[in-house]
Design a protein around this motif. Structure first.
Motif, PDB file in Angstrom:
ATOM      1  N   ASP A 623       2.199  70.561   9.004  1.00 29.07           N
ATOM      2  CA  ASP A 623       3.284  69.764   9.586  1.00 29.07           C
ATOM      3  C   ASP A 623       2.895  69.223  10.957  1.00 29.07           C
ATOM      4  O   ASP A 623       3.326  68.153  11.366  1.00 29.07           O
ATOM      5  N   LYS A 624       2.054  69.973  11.692  1.00 36.97           N
ATOM      6  CA  LYS A 624       1.608  69.499  13.010  1.00 36.97           C
ATOM      7  C   LYS A 624       0.407  68.562  12.869  1.00 36.97           C
ATOM      8  O   LYS A 624       0.187  67.689  13.704  1.00 36.97           O
ATOM      9  N   LEU A 625      -0.367  68.766  11.803  1.00 34.88           N
ATOM     10  CA  LEU A 625      -1.584  67.977  11.612  1.00 34.88           C
ATOM     11  C   LEU A 625      -1.277  66.561  11.146  1.00 34.88           C
ATOM     12  O   LEU A 625      -2.077  65.661  11.323  1.00 34.88           O
ATOM     13  N   THR A 626      -0.132  66.397  10.462  1.00 34.20           N
ATOM     14  CA  THR A 626       0.118  65.103   9.825  1.00 34.20           C
ATOM     15  C   THR A 626       1.510  64.590  10.175  1.00 34.20           C
ATOM     16  O   THR A 626       2.382  65.356  10.578  1.00 34.20           O
ATOM     17  N   GLU A 627       1.689  63.287  10.027  1.00 34.28           N
ATOM     18  CA  GLU A 627       3.044  62.729  10.078  1.00 34.28           C
ATOM     19  C   GLU A 627       3.240  61.896   8.823  1.00 34.28           C
ATOM     20  O   GLU A 627       2.290  61.325   8.286  1.00 34.28           O
ATOM     21  N   LYS A 628       4.492  61.843   8.351  1.00 32.29           N
ATOM     22  CA  LYS A 628       4.741  61.154   7.081  1.00 32.29           C
ATOM     23  C   LYS A 628       4.921  59.659   7.289  1.00 32.29           C
ATOM     24  O   LYS A 628       5.587  59.236   8.230  1.00 32.29           O
ATOM     25  N   SER A 629       4.309  58.906   6.404  1.00 33.84           N
ATOM     26  CA  SER A 629       4.512  57.458   6.396  1.00 33.84           C
ATOM     27  C   SER A 629       4.919  57.064   4.993  1.00 33.84           C
ATOM     28  O   SER A 629       4.456  57.643   4.014  1.00 33.84           O
ATOM     29  N   GLN A 630       5.795  56.057   4.910  1.00 36.94           N
ATOM     30  CA  GLN A 630       6.231  55.580   3.596  1.00 36.94           C
ATOM     31  C   GLN A 630       5.528  54.261   3.320  1.00 36.94           C
ATOM     32  O   GLN A 630       5.435  53.409   4.193  1.00 36.94           O
ATOM     33  N   VAL A 631       5.006  54.110   2.100  1.00 32.41           N
ATOM     34  CA  VAL A 631       4.330  52.863   1.733  1.00 32.41           C
ATOM     35  C   VAL A 631       5.369  51.925   1.144  1.00 32.41           C
ATOM     36  O   VAL A 631       6.040  52.260   0.176  1.00 32.41           O
ATOM     37  N   MET A 637       2.571  50.422   5.731  1.00 34.12           N
ATOM     38  CA  MET A 637       3.142  51.761   5.917  1.00 34.12           C
ATOM     39  C   MET A 637       4.092  51.746   7.089  1.00 34.12           C
ATOM     40  O   MET A 637       3.835  51.085   8.088  1.00 34.12           O
ATOM     41  N   ARG A 638       5.178  52.496   6.964  1.00 37.71           N
ATOM     42  CA  ARG A 638       5.995  52.696   8.156  1.00 37.71           C
ATOM     43  C   ARG A 638       6.184  54.191   8.341  1.00 37.71           C
ATOM     44  O   ARG A 638       6.343  54.951   7.390  1.00 37.71           O
ATOM     45  N   SER A 639       6.111  54.591   9.598  1.00 31.55           N
ATOM     46  CA  SER A 639       6.208  56.016   9.898  1.00 31.55           C
ATOM     47  C   SER A 639       7.631  56.492   9.668  1.00 31.55           C
ATOM     48  O   SER A 639       8.591  55.802  10.004  1.00 31.55           O
ATOM     49  N   ALA A 656      10.725  63.035  -1.349  1.00 33.43           N
ATOM     50  CA  ALA A 656      10.732  62.948   0.114  1.00 33.43           C
ATOM     51  C   ALA A 656      11.050  64.290   0.739  1.00 33.43           C
ATOM     52  O   ALA A 656      10.800  64.515   1.898  1.00 33.43           O
ATOM     53  N   LEU A 657      11.618  65.175  -0.075  1.00 28.52           N
ATOM     54  CA  LEU A 657      12.003  66.481   0.468  1.00 28.52           C
ATOM     55  C   LEU A 657      10.936  67.516   0.258  1.00 28.52           C
ATOM     56  O   LEU A 657      11.112  68.656   0.611  1.00 28.52           O
ATOM     57  N   SER A 658       9.843  67.103  -0.394  1.00 25.30           N
ATOM     58  CA  SER A 658       9.048  68.149  -1.008  1.00 25.30           C
ATOM     59  C   SER A 658       8.590  69.226  -0.053  1.00 25.30           C
ATOM     60  O   SER A 658       8.375  70.320  -0.481  1.00 25.30           O
ATOM     61  N   ASP A 659       8.387  68.932   1.231  1.00 23.96           N
ATOM     62  CA  ASP A 659       8.046  70.090   2.045  1.00 23.96           C
ATOM     63  C   ASP A 659       8.584  69.960   3.445  1.00 23.96           C
ATOM     64  O   ASP A 659       8.149  70.632   4.338  1.00 23.96           O
ATOM     65  N   GLY A 660       9.530  69.053   3.630  1.00 24.40           N
ATOM     66  CA  GLY A 660       9.991  68.811   4.996  1.00 24.40           C
ATOM     67  C   GLY A 660      10.818  69.925   5.564  1.00 24.40           C
ATOM     68  O   GLY A 660      10.522  70.485   6.600  1.00 24.40           O
ATOM     69  N   GLU A 661      11.866  70.281   4.799  1.00 23.75           N
ATOM     70  CA  GLU A 661      12.890  71.097   5.437  1.00 23.75           C
ATOM     71  C   GLU A 661      12.466  72.533   5.715  1.00 23.75           C
ATOM     72  O   GLU A 661      12.941  73.133   6.633  1.00 23.75           O
ATOM     73  N   SER A 662      11.538  73.059   4.919  1.00 24.15           N
ATOM     74  CA  SER A 662      11.326  74.488   5.077  1.00 24.15           C
ATOM     75  C   SER A 662      10.353  74.826   6.198  1.00 24.15           C
ATOM     76  O   SER A 662      10.151  75.967   6.499  1.00 24.15           O
ATOM     77  N   TRP A 663       9.732  73.791   6.807  1.00 26.20           N
ATOM     78  CA  TRP A 663       8.762  74.128   7.860  1.00 26.20           C
ATOM     79  C   TRP A 663       9.440  74.639   9.118  1.00 26.20           C
ATOM     80  O   TRP A 663       9.059  75.631   9.689  1.00 26.20           O
ATOM     81  N   SER A 664      10.456  73.904   9.564  1.00 29.25           N
ATOM     82  CA  SER A 664      10.920  74.113  10.929  1.00 29.25           C
ATOM     83  C   SER A 664      11.349  75.536  11.202  1.00 29.25           C
ATOM     84  O   SER A 664      10.850  76.186  12.098  1.00 29.25           O
ATOM     85  N   GLY A 665      12.249  76.056  10.371  1.00 30.33           N
ATOM     86  CA  GLY A 665      12.796  77.366  10.686  1.00 30.33           C
ATOM     87  C   GLY A 665      11.778  78.481  10.559  1.00 30.33           C
ATOM     88  O   GLY A 665      11.938  79.532  11.157  1.00 30.33           O
ATOM     89  N   GLU A 666      10.724  78.253   9.775  1.00 29.58           N
ATOM     90  CA  GLU A 666       9.847  79.380   9.508  1.00 29.58           C
ATOM     91  C   GLU A 666       8.471  79.233  10.137  1.00 29.58           C
ATOM     92  O   GLU A 666       7.572  79.993   9.849  1.00 29.58           O
ATOM     93  N   ILE A 752       2.843  59.117   2.326  1.00 31.75           N
ATOM     94  CA  ILE A 752       1.487  59.510   2.724  1.00 31.75           C
ATOM     95  C   ILE A 752       1.621  60.369   3.984  1.00 31.75           C
ATOM     96  O   ILE A 752       2.382  60.037   4.891  1.00 31.75           O
ATOM     97  N   ARG A 753       0.905  61.470   4.002  1.00 31.29           N
ATOM     98  CA  ARG A 753       0.897  62.299   5.230  1.00 31.29           C
ATOM     99  C   ARG A 753      -0.384  61.983   5.985  1.00 31.29           C
ATOM    100  O   ARG A 753      -1.456  62.421   5.595  1.00 31.29           O
ATOM    101  N   LYS A 754      -0.261  61.208   7.068  1.00 30.33           N
ATOM    102  CA  LYS A 754      -1.440  60.760   7.809  1.00 30.33           C
ATOM    103  C   LYS A 754      -1.786  61.773   8.895  1.00 30.33           C
ATOM    104  O   LYS A 754      -0.890  62.284   9.565  1.00 30.33           O
ATOM    105  N   TYR A 755      -3.082  61.996   9.086  1.00 31.35           N
ATOM    106  CA  TYR A 755      -3.520  62.875  10.172  1.00 31.35           C
ATOM    107  C   TYR A 755      -3.050  62.301  11.502  1.00 31.35           C
ATOM    108  O   TYR A 755      -3.122  61.104  11.735  1.00 31.35           O
TER     109      TYR A 755
END
Length: 796
Positions: A623-631, A637-639, A656-666, A752-755
C-alpha cells in the motif's frame, strides 16, 4: 629484491608510527616520505602491512600522528594533481598515497569522534608553499576529492595525452578541457580512445579511493530521515567539481560500452587479464553511490548553469543540486538511450550465455550493481523508461531478471537481489506497454529450473513467480503481494496464456484459499483478492484468446465455490487453523503438475553454509509502495485518491475494493504477521474473528467468475455427455469459439497499482547498495571487520 626491501622499509615506518608516543612534526619529511616515496607496494601489500589493530592503536593513542599522516597523504595527492604527474616517481607517490588512504579511511569513519576530521580545515594544508592565507582554506575532504577528480583526467596517467611531444609542452592540468578526455565513446562523446591498461589500472585505484570516501554512509545507522545527505557525495556532485560532467559521462560510458565476451574467442579470459572489468565494476559502484538520492522528497533546487548542450536537454526545468542525478535525468537523445539499454541488457544477459564449451565465456559478477543502475535510470529519467517500453527490447531486461529471481529463490544470502528484481518489474508493470510487450512469444531457451512450456514472455513470468512462491525460502513472503500486484497490473493485456501458466495461477489460488492460510495471518486474504482480480481482468478484457485459462477455471470450479461458501463461525475458524498442523509445507506443491525442467538447467541451490550476507531494512507494504490509477477508455490513467477506494459507494465494481479497505486499520499488525504465515496464531497476538472474516468475505469479487461458470459449465458437461468426450482438445476448441458477450457483468475499470517513490524504499536501496559494495570488495577487503552501522554482516 628491491620490492622486498621497500616492503620492509614500509613496514618499519608503520611500526615507528604505532610505537612513537610523541607527535611527529608535519615538517619531518624524511619520516613521512617513508610511507610513499621509496616504496613500490601494491594495494594488497598496503592492506597486509598496515593491520587494523595498529590503525586503531594510532587512532586512540597518538591521534595527532594519524591526523598528520592523513594531511600529508592528501597534500601529496594535491601536489600530484597540480604538477600533472609527469614523472614515474610522482605517479608512484600518488598511487601509494591513494592506497594508504583507502586503507585508513574506514577506521576514521567508524569512530564518531573522528568523523568530522576530514571536514575541518588545516592551517596551510593543501595549498602552495607560499600561500599562507588560511581564511579560505578548504576542508581536507574537499581538497582530497578535488585532487582525485583532477587526477582522473591527468594526461599520460589516467587519460591519453593529446600532445605529440611531452618534453617541453607538458599539458597544464588546469588548462585542459576534461570533456575532450572522456574515457569512452557513448553518451555525448563519439570518440573511443585507444585502450590502455595502465590508465585503466590507475583509474581503478583512484575510483576505489573515491568509493572509500563515500562509504562514510556505512557507519551511520539506517534512518528514515532523508535529509541525511552524504557530505562527500554532496560535494563531489556539486558545481565545485569542475569535472562533474565528463566524469559522469566517463563512468556511464565505460559501464555501458563494456563487452565482457570481447571478440568471442573461447577461453580468452583465461589467457590474458581483462583490465577493463575491474574498472567497469568500480565505475558502476561509484555511479550508483553518486545517484543515491531520495526522489520522493526532491524539491528541485536550481543548478548553477553548468550543464552543456551536448547530451543533456536544456529545455527541462533545472533538476536537483546533485549534478549526477541532474545529468542522468536530462539524457534525452534516442541514440543515447539505445546505447545505454543495449549495454545494460548485454551485461545482464552475460551470466545466462550458454556456450557449448563449459566455462569458455567470461561471466561478470556485478549484475546487482547493474540492476540498481537500471532502477535509477528508470526512476530519475521517465523518458528513458518510456523508451525501454517502446519496443520489445524491454524483454532483454526482463528475461535476465527472471533468470536471477529463479536462480536466487532458495538462497538466503540473495534476498536483496530478489527484492530489487521484483521492484524493477513492479515499476515496469505500472505502464500499459509492459503488459502488451509480454505477449511476444518466448523462443530464447535460457536454461532455467522451470517446467518446459510453449508460450509467451507472460507465461515465463507467471511460471517463475509460481516457482518463487511455492519453492522459495520463508524470507520471501513479504514479496508475495508485490509479485501478485505485478501479475494484476499486466493481466488486462495478456492475449493468450499457455495451459502451464493457467494451471500455475489456479494452483496459487488453491493454495492461498485454504482456510488455515486465510485465517492464519491478518493480511493473507489480500493474495486471494489479487488473484481473483487477475482472473476478472482476463475474462472481462481478453476472453477470446484465453480458452486455456477459462478451461482451467472450469476444471477447478470447486475452489471458487468453496471461497463463496467460506465458513465464518468461530468454530469453523478454529477448525481451519488446526488443519495447519497437519500441513507442514507453507504451500503444498502437490497437484502443481511441475513436469520436466528445461534441459541444461540446475536446481536453485541454497546458500553455502558460512556465506556472508548483509542485513536489509524492512520494505514498505504494497500500500505504501504503490498508488492506484484507473485506466480510462482512451488508455490514459488517472490517479485514484486513496479515500475514494475506501469509501466506494454501492454499485461500485467489486474489483476496486479488492485490497483497499483492509490495509489501514491493520497496518500495525501486518509487519509482524508477515514474518511467518502462521506467526499471528501461534504467538497469540491476533486471532481471527467471525466479524473480521465477514468484513472481507462479503467483498470477494466473485460475480464475473460465477456468471462464467453458470453459463459455460452446463454447456461443457453437455458436450462431454453427448459426444462421450474425455479429450481436452475438443473442449478447448469449443471454448475458443464460445462467447460471453452480453452475459457477463459490465466490465469493471482497469486498476493499475503504480510504484511510487517514498523514503522507505530510498532507505532500503541505500542499505542494499552498500551491503552489495561491502561484500563485493574483497580484494582488498576495504571494510571487512570495521564497525559498520548501516547493516549487519551475518553468516548464513
Amino acid at each position: 629484491m628491491g620490492s622486498a626491501d621497500s616492503k620492509l622499509n614500509f613496514r618499519k615506518a608503520v611500526i615507528q608510527l604505532t610505537t612513537k608516543t610523541q607527535p611527529v612534526e608535519a615538517t619531518d619529511n624524511a619520516f613521512w616520505d617513508q610511507f610513499w616515496a621509496d616504496t613500490a607496494t601494491s594495494v594488497q601489500d598496503v592492506f597486509a602491512l598496515v593491520p587494523a589493530a595498529e590503525i586503531r592503536a594510532v587512532r586512540e593513542e597518538s591521534p595527532s600522528n594519524l591526523a598528520t599522516l592523513c594531511y600529508k597523504a592528501v597534500e601529496k595527492l594535491v601536489q600530484g594533481a597540480e604538477s600533472g604527474c609527469h614523472t614515474e616517481k610522482e605517479r608512484q607517490i600518488v598511487l601509494n598515497c591513494c592506497r594508504l588512504l583507502t586503507r585508513i579511511l574506514p577506521y576514521i569513519f567508524e569512530d564518531p569522534d573522528w568523523r568530522g576530521f576530514f571536514w575541518s580545515t588545516v592551517p596551510g594544508a593543501g595549498r602552495g608553499e607560499g600561500d599562507e592565507d588560511d581564511e579560505n582554506a578548504r576542508p581536507l575532504a574537499e581538497s582530497l576529492l578535488l585532487a582525485v577528480t583532477d587526477l582522473l583526467f591527468c594526461p599520460d596517467f589516467t587519460v591519453q595525452s593529446h600532445r605529440r611531444s611531452t618534453v617541453d609542452t607538458a599539458e597544464d592540468i588546469h588548462s585542459i578541457d576534461s570533456c575532450e578526455y572522456i574515457w569512452e565513446a557513448g553518451v555525448g562523446f563519439a570518440h573511443s580512445p585507444q585502450p590502455n591498461y595502465i590508465h585503466d589500472l590507475n583509474r581503478t585505484e583512484l575510483l576505489k579511493l573515491l568509493l572509500t570516501c563515500f562509504s562514510e554512509a556505512m557507519y551511520l545507522p539506517p534512518s528514515s530521515d532523508s535529509s541525511n545527505t552524504n557530505p562527500w557525495v554532496q560535494f563531489f556532485c556539486s558545481t565545485e567539481n569542475r569535472h562533474a560532467l565528463p566524469l559522469f559521462t566517463s563512468l556511464l560510458n565505460v559501464v555501458c560500452a563494456y563487452d565482457p565476451v570481447g571478440y568471442g574467442i573461447p577461453y580468452n579470459h583465461l589467457l590474458f587479464s581483462d583490465y577493463r572489468e575491474p574498472l567497469v565494476e568500480e565505475a558502476a559502484q561509484v555511479l550508483i553511490v553518486t545517484l543515491d538520492y531520495d526522489s520522493s522528497t526532491s524539491s528541485s533546487p536550481t543548478v548553477d548553469g553548468t550543464t552543456t548542450g551536448t547530451a543533456m536537454d536544456d529545455v527541462d526545468p533545472p533538476g536537483p543540486d546533485n549534478l549526477f542525478v541532474n545529468y542522468l535525468s536530462r539524457i534525452h537523445r534516442e541514440e543515447d538511450f539505445q546505447f545505454i539499454l543495449k549495454g545494460v541488457a548485454r551485461l545482464l544477459s552475460n551470466p545466462l550465455v550458454q556456450t557449448y564449451l563449459p566455462n569458455s565465456a567470461k561471466k561478470i559478477q556485478f549484475h546487482q550493481e547493474l540492476l540498481v543502475l537500471f532502477w535509477k535510470l528508470c526512476d530519475f529519467n521517465k523518458k528513458f523508461l518510456f523508451f525501454v517500453l517502446k519496443s520489445s527490447d524491454v524483454l532483454d531486461i526482463l528475461v535476465p531478471i527472471l533468470y536471477f529471481l529463479n536462480d536466487a529463490r532458495a538462497d538466503q544470502s540473495r534476498v536483496g537481489l530478489m527484492h530489487i528484481g521484483v521492484f524493477i518489474l513492479l515499476l515496469l508493470s505500472g505502464e500499459r506497454n509492459f503488459g502488451v510487450r509480454l505477449n511476444k512469444p518466448y523462443s530464447v531457451r535460457v536454461p532455467m529450473d522451470i517446467p518446459v512450456f510453449t508460450g509467451t514472455h507472460a507465461d515465463l513470468l507467471i511460471i517463475v513467480f509460481h516457482k518463487i512462491i511455492t519453492s522459495g525460502h520463508q524470507r520471501l513472503q513479504p514479496l508475495f503481494d508485490c509479485l501478485l500486484t505485478i501479475v494484476v497490473n499486466v493481466s488486462p493485456y495478456l492475449k493468450s496464456l499457455s495451459m502451464v501458466a493457467a494451471n500455475k495461477l489456479l494452483h496459487l489460488l488453491e493454495a492461498f484459499s485454504t482456510t488455515w492460510f486465510l485465517f492464519s495471518a491478518v493480511q493473507n486474504h489480500h493474495l486471494v483478492f489479487f488473484l481473483l482480480e487477475v482472473f476478472n481482468n482476463i475474462i472481462q478484457y481478453q476472453f477470446d484468446g484465453n480458452s486455456n485459462l477459462v478451461y482451467a477455471v472450469i476444471r477447478k470450479r470447486n475452489v471458487f465455490h468453496q471461497l463463496a461458501n467460506l465458513p465464518t463461525d468461530a468454530q469453523a475458524i478454529q477448525k481451519g487453523l488446526q488443519r495447519r498442523r497437519k500441513t507442514p509445507e507453507p504451500i503444498s506443491r502437490t497437484n502443481s503438475q511441475d513436469g520436466v525442467s528445461m534441459e541444461g538447467s540446475r536446481p536453485a541451490a541454497p546458500a553455502e553454509p558460512g556465506t556472508l550476507k548483509a542485513s536489509l531494512v524492512a520494505t514498505p507494504g504494497i500500500d505504501k509502495l504503490t498508488e492506484k490509477s484507473q485506466v480510462s477508455e482512451d488508455g490514459t490513467m488517472r490517479s485514484l485518491e486513496p479515500e475514494a477506494s475506501q469509501l466506494s459507494p454501492e454499485g461500485n465494481p467489486p474489483a476496486a475494493l479488492s485490497d483497499g479497505e483492509s490495509w489501514s486499520g491493520e497496518a500495525s499488525h501486518s509487519r509482524r504477521d508477515r514474518r511467518r504465515l502462521s506467526s499471528a496464531s501461534s504467538s497469540g497476538q491476533w486471532t481471527p474473528t467471525p466479524d473480521w472474516v465477514m468484513s472481507w468475505k462479503s467483498k470477494l469479487p466473485l460475480q464475473t467468475i460465477m456468471r462464467l461458470l453458470q453459463v459455460l459449465v452446463p454447456q461443457v458437461e453437455k458436450i462431454c455427455i453427448d459426444k462421450g468426450l474425455t479429450d481436452e482438445s475438443e473442449i478447448l476448441k469449443f471454448l475458443q469459439h464460445g462467447t460471453l458477450v452480453g452475459l457477463l457483468p459490465v466490465p469493471h475499470p482497469i486498476l493499475i497499482r503504480k510504484y511510487q517513490a517514498n523514503s522507505g524504499t530510498a532507505m532500503w536501496f541505500r542499505t542494499y547498495m552498500w551491503g552489495v559494495i561491502y561484500l563485493r570488495n574483497v580484494d582488498p577487503p576495504i571494510w571487512y571487520d570495521t564497525d559498520v552501522k548501516l547493516f549487519e554482516i551475518q553468516r548464513v
